[in-house]
Design a protein around this motif. Structure first.
Motif, PDB file in Angstrom:
ATOM      1  N   VAL B 158      25.352  37.256-131.994  1.00 44.39           N
ATOM      2  CA  VAL B 158      24.120  36.694-132.528  1.00 44.39           C
ATOM      3  C   VAL B 158      24.358  36.303-133.986  1.00 44.39           C
ATOM      4  CG1 VAL B 158      21.696  37.160-133.032  1.00 44.39           C
ATOM      5  CG2 VAL B 158      22.724  38.171-131.004  1.00 44.39           C
ATOM      6  N   PRO B 159      24.138  35.052-134.357  1.00 45.82           N
ATOM      7  CA  PRO B 159      24.284  34.689-135.774  1.00 45.82           C
ATOM      8  C   PRO B 159      23.289  35.468-136.638  1.00 45.82           C
ATOM      9  CG  PRO B 159      24.096  32.723-134.397  1.00 45.82           C
ATOM     10  CD  PRO B 159      23.762  33.891-133.532  1.00 45.82           C
ATOM     11  N   ASP B 160      23.659  35.684-137.890  1.00 42.29           N
ATOM     12  CA  ASP B 160      22.783  36.488-138.747  1.00 42.29           C
ATOM     13  C   ASP B 160      21.470  35.784-139.086  1.00 42.29           C
ATOM     14  OD1 ASP B 160      23.927  34.602-140.364  1.00 42.29           O
ATOM     15  OD2 ASP B 160      24.811  36.018-141.789  1.00 42.29           O
ATOM     16  N   ALA B 161      21.397  34.488-138.826  1.00 43.80           N
ATOM     17  CA  ALA B 161      20.154  33.761-139.102  1.00 43.80           C
ATOM     18  C   ALA B 161      19.146  33.864-137.952  1.00 43.80           C
ATOM     19  CB  ALA B 161      20.470  32.277-139.356  1.00 43.80           C
ATOM     20  N   ALA B 162      19.521  34.521-136.865  1.00 48.99           N
ATOM     21  CA  ALA B 162      18.707  34.484-135.642  1.00 48.99           C
ATOM     22  C   ALA B 162      17.362  35.197-135.785  1.00 48.99           C
ATOM     23  CB  ALA B 162      19.482  35.120-134.495  1.00 48.99           C
ATOM     24  N   HIS B 163      16.439  34.824-134.926  1.00 52.46           N
ATOM     25  CA  HIS B 163      15.175  35.558-134.796  1.00 52.46           C
ATOM     26  C   HIS B 163      15.459  37.003-134.390  1.00 52.46           C
ATOM     27  CE1 HIS B 163      13.603  31.399-134.074  1.00 52.46           C
ATOM     28  NE2 HIS B 163      12.719  31.853-134.922  1.00 52.46           N
ATOM     29  N   GLY B 164      14.595  37.924-134.822  1.00 54.93           N
ATOM     30  CA  GLY B 164      14.748  39.337-134.477  1.00 54.93           C
ATOM     31  C   GLY B 164      14.688  39.597-132.991  1.00 54.93           C
ATOM     32  N   GLU B 179      26.922  40.702-135.011  1.00 56.64           N
ATOM     33  CA  GLU B 179      26.400  39.605-135.827  1.00 56.64           C
ATOM     34  C   GLU B 179      27.526  38.698-136.301  1.00 56.64           C
ATOM     35  OE1 GLU B 179      23.803  40.300-139.082  1.00 56.64           O
ATOM     36  OE2 GLU B 179      22.085  40.612-137.750  1.00 56.64           O
TER      37      GLU B 179
END
Lengths: 450, 482
Positions: B158-164, B179
């Protein structure tokens, strides 16, 4: 251009500000070889008048039948004010109240909803809702596992008297987390959880027992005895209720000695139209001690900088936008608009209105059963029922229901879909919306179809 | 005042329920003895109370609502009034096929249109929100690997910019989360991705355009890296509005996607739901779609259930999801039509790039000034927070006084003091110019009278709340006698 307000002059001005020659330039970071050329499978635009004509025709195809199906979705009178108020733009087109100061309408309404739902269920705390009753059961099971840390088995007793699609959805939701759903059989005589089957689990480490009230067959479970068993066995109780029935029935917060630990259910009977199965909303309530394990939004009362009371989203440290991978659930939104309708619906019914509507639904179903007896049709189970009942037809139910539908009476739910041994039985519900004439028509149509 | 405080014992909205209680034979052991606590009010009291409550809300119908990543566009009224035709509202979810053909035809056509705009092989409409669509998608990835006996895959990237919701979903499906960092240009860090993939990789969840408001330019390279490692590619459709009709997730190499119909296809957000998180799949995931799905046999329509899709990832709801939401999305798509779809992306993007440019010209800092904005973009107020001691939160609260709903604040987490701004295609140039003027005025205030900004809002029903105390001693319901 539907729903786009720009004039040609404005487009020119805006592109000039940006410093782009045309709108297409704004997409120049997308690799050209994967760009979409044309959406040939999409029909040309329909005007409001054109689409209205088409949708009206589709709606008309499905309309006009007299409905006696329940099985988890119930037809009730909804006051005209409910959806007129709910579709006011200020409710309809707002979002999750992230800016509390500009969302006091939605926030206060949810606080009122939480108060009403805790009153109805007799529980300490309610969240702001989940998606529907079936997925709420999945979340209730996950919550029970988190709460009951001493129980290592992660085994949940789920009775066969619970709505089959609730059981399937719960299984889908919990199966990746090492949780085992164990089916508890029903007593074929009464239509209730078989008490001797339950007894076999005494002394075993069982994390939770789910108790539906009323159950899928409309029968009332012996909730006090079941809860007492769970309390003795150090097992948590998950109540699965129809909130409409709670106008008459003992609330799960009062079952047994100490009440249920977690309560879920579907809020549909309180203000949501049948609408092909949704949107409805999921109820989730619990004891105070469990609140920090609850999933979903919760609204709390707070004080502002002037000392004035108001409402905010609270206990957000449980949620995915803060906790990410350590959240209690991935749930983000609730079913806000349906909760809005339901809160207004409950306010308009009040305690007496809800009780009287529930009593009339129960009385109407009794009336239907008495009239069915006159044509030789009897209930399949001996257990007391609320407003829904299984009738044994003595021949394949599917064919009977088909012949009734041909006369525009939807006569019930074919129980053969759940269990082949019940292929001669239907589940029937007559709510307060049914008149004596409607019930007579049901009986006449049924008799003709037998 | 709460509805309970309007109540008087013995009062009723008498037109709304039977006047008397029917005779019933409910055994005492099942009967309720305690009060329900519902309020006793007249019909007019209830109507007035809830009308007044509604007036305390900001909404799309009343205010510009540029909440980034939420796509708060105009919700056409026709979608609502047609979805509320009696034939639509009164259809029971278990109605026989003879009384369901109108509804099923509509759902089938909706599935087909969603396939077309996403480039996927199949669609299931049943997930009830974006987060449930994510769950369905990751559970399908799991079912796919399991069916091949590929049981060692234990990680979702999951990229660190992703929604929670992305990491929370992966955990609910029994995966570990790793991440992946973002590079300075706002793209996924390809070297970090290459280092992270391996035989343990089940899949990558990606939002494109990302929550940073930029298009992931290396998408084809990312797809290759993930696929070569044996993983699948998941598309979070939160930002589908930005690319509708311009580029399709299926053509970018995604194996499974969810769409937020309440964003891209304009169904109402309703104060926080109901949403709809329909999922789309590539050919190899067809057997795992959540049930039910609508099929056409000649001229008739029917449900596909367990018997037709025995390998389905399962059921997600009691019936077939948020049907009323799906009806609204269908009507909206039909009113847009073939030519209207790409126009959504074009004008959402035009509005976002115009607004970003105007704010930058006015002295604000864009988080990614060298990039094109997608349908949204990020302004960082790091400089203002440091020099003027006025934060993104202060700007957000002060905007309310100027009659604008605040943008999304403090998300994505990797840009400090950020405002994520999404104007959507349905806003006029005048409205956007008005928002710029408000931001400029607030910046001026921040320089000259910063306390006005720090103590905002001043014109709302409430000032800022003490949320810490509210969470420490939760007051979650009214009690009689208060």
């Amino acid at each position: 251009m539907p729903f786009i307000p720009h004039t040609p002059e404005e487009i020119e001005q805006m592109l000039a500000t940006i410093g782009a020659d045309d709108i297409e330039t704004l997409f120049d970071e997308i690799p050209a070889n994967i760009r979409c050329q044309s959406l040939d499978g999409i029909p040309p635009a329909a005007s409001e008048m054109e689409i209205a004509r088409e949708v009206q025709a589709m709606a008309d195809r499905d309309a006009g039948a007299l409905n006696f199906i329940g099985a988890g979705a119930y037809e009730h009178h909804i006051p005209a004010a409910v959806w007129q108020l709910t579709t006011r733009g200020e409710f309809y087109t707002a979002y999750t109240p992230y800016q509390a100061e500009a969302s006091q309408g939605t926030l206060q309404l949810i606080y009122e909803y939480q108060t009403m739902m805790t009153g109805l269920t007799g529980m300490d705390v309610s969240n702001a809702s989940l998606y529907d009753g079936a997925s709420a059961l999945g979340e209730a099971i996950l919550m029970a596992v988190r709460v009951h840390r001493k129980s290592k088995s992660r085994k949940i007793l789920v009775p066969a008297s619970l709505h089959p699609n609730y059981r399937k959805a719960a299984e889908t939701i919990v199966k990746h987390q090492g949780i085992e759903l164990v089916e508890l059989p029903i007593d074929p005589q009464t239509g209730r959880i078989d008490p001797t089957a339950l007894e076999q689990y005494s002394g075993e480490d069982i994390t939770a027992l789910a108790i539906p009230q009323p159950n899928f067959y409309g029968v009332l479970e012996e909730a006090d005895e079941l809860t007492a068993w769970a309390e003795q066995n150090n097992t948590l109780v998950i109540g699965v209720v129809n909130p409409f029935a709670l106008g008459l029935l003992k609330p799960p917060g009062e079952w047994g000695e100490n009440g249920a630990d977690v309560v879920c259910g579907d809020g549909q009977p309180l203000g949501a139209p049948l609408s092909s199965g949704g949107p409805y909303y999921g109820i989730l309530c619990c004891k105070q001690a469990h609140v920090r394990q609850m999933p979903g939004r919760i609204v709390g009362r707070a004080v502002d900088a002037d000392g004035k009371k108001g409402f905010v989203l609270t206990l957000q440290a449980r949620e995915q936008h803060i906790r990410r991978s350590k959240a209690t659930s991935n749930i983000c939104t609730n079913q806000g608009l349906v909760v809005t309708a339901s809160t207004i619906h409950m306010a308009l019914l009040g305690p007496v209105g809800l009780r009287n509507a529930a009593a009339l639904s129960m009385a109407n179903t009794r009336k239907l059963v008495e009239k069915a007896a006159a044509i030789g049709i009897a209930p399949r189970f001996s257990g007391e029922y609320f407003h829904e009942v299984a009738l044994q037809l003595g021949q394949p139910a599917a064919g009977v229901l088909e012949r009734m539908a041909a006369n525009n009476v939807l006569g019930g739910y074919d129980l053969g879909q759940v269990n082949p041994s019940m292929a001669d039985s239907i589940l029937v519900c007559a709510t307060e919306t049914k008149t004596d004439a409607d019930i007579d028509r049901f009986i006449d149509t049924l008799q003709a179809a037998l | 005042m709460l509805i309970f405080e309007h109540a008087t014992p013995g009062r009723r909205a008498t037109a709304q329920a039977p006047a008397t209680m029917a005779d019933i034979d409910l055994p005492k052991r099942f009967a309720r003895k305690s009060p329900t606590g519902l309020p006793e009010v007249s019909e007019m009291q209830a109507v007035r109370h809830y009308t007044r409550l509604s007036q305390k809300n900001f909404s799309i119908d009343t205010h510009f609502y540029p909440l980034g990543s939420c796509t708060m566009k105009y919700n056409p009224r026709a979608c609502n009034s047609l979805a509320m035709l009696p034939g639509m509202l009164n259809r029971h979810p278990h109605a026989p096929l003879s009384h369901s053909q109108g509804f099923l035809q509509m759902m089938y056509e909706l599935q087909e249109m969603l396939k077309e705009v996403t480039g996927m092989a199949g669609v299931s409409l049943t997930p009830m929100a974006g987060a449930q669509g994510e769950f369905a998608g990751i559970a399908m990835i799991r079912a796919y690997h399991d069916s091949r006996g590929d049981a060692e895959r234990s990680e979702i990237l999951v990229p660190d910019a992703a929604h929670g919701t992305n990491p929370a979903t992966a955990i609910m499906c029994g995966y570990k989360v790793r991440e992946i960092p973002t590079d300075e240009q706002g793209d996924v860090d390809l070297d970090a991705l290459k280092a992270a993939v391996g035989p343990q990789t089940a899949g990558l969840m990606l939002t494109n355009p990302s929550t940073l408001g930029v298009f992931e330019r290396n998408i084809m390279e990312i797809a290759r890296i993930v696929h070569e490692a044996g993983g699948l590619l998941y598309y979070d459709g939160a930002n589908l509005n930005a690319i509708l009709g311009k580029v399709r997730p299926g053509d970018m190499g995604f194996d499974v996607i969810h769409m937020n119909l309440h964003k891209t296809f304009s169904t109402p957000h309703g104060g926080g739901g109901p949403g709809s998180g329909a999922v789309g799949v590539a050919e190899r995931l067809m057997p795992y779609r959540p049930i039910p799905v609508v099929a056409r046999d000649g001229d008739t329509y029917r449900w596909l259930t367990e018997d037709d899709l025995p390998d389905s990832m399962g059921r997600l709801s009691a019936f077939a999801g948020n049907a009323g939401v799906l009806i609204r999305a269908y009507i909206y798509m039909r009113m847009l039509g073939k030519a209207g779809m790409p126009r959504i992306a074009e004008f959402a993007t035009l509005n976002a790039n115009y607004l970003e440019k105007r704010l930058v010209e006015a002295g604000f800092d864009a988080a990614f000034p060298q990039r094109r904005a997608s349908h949204e973009f990020i302004i960082t107020l790091q400089k203002e927070a440091k020099e003027l001691k006025v934060t993104a939160m202060d700007f957000a609260k002060r905007l309310l006084d100027f009659g604008f709903h605040a943008p999304t604040t403090y998300f994505p987490l990797l840009v400090p003091e950020c405002l994520l701004i999404e104007p959507t295609e349905s806003e006029t140039k005048e409205e956007i110019d008005g928002f710029v003027a408000a931001m400029v005025a607030i910046l001026e205030e921040a320089r000259n009278e910063p306390d006005t900004v720090r103590s905002a809002p001043h014109t709302m029903p409430n000032r800022r709340f003490d949320e810490v105390s509210a969470a420490r001693k939760p007051d979650l319901r009214w009690r009689p006698g208060e």
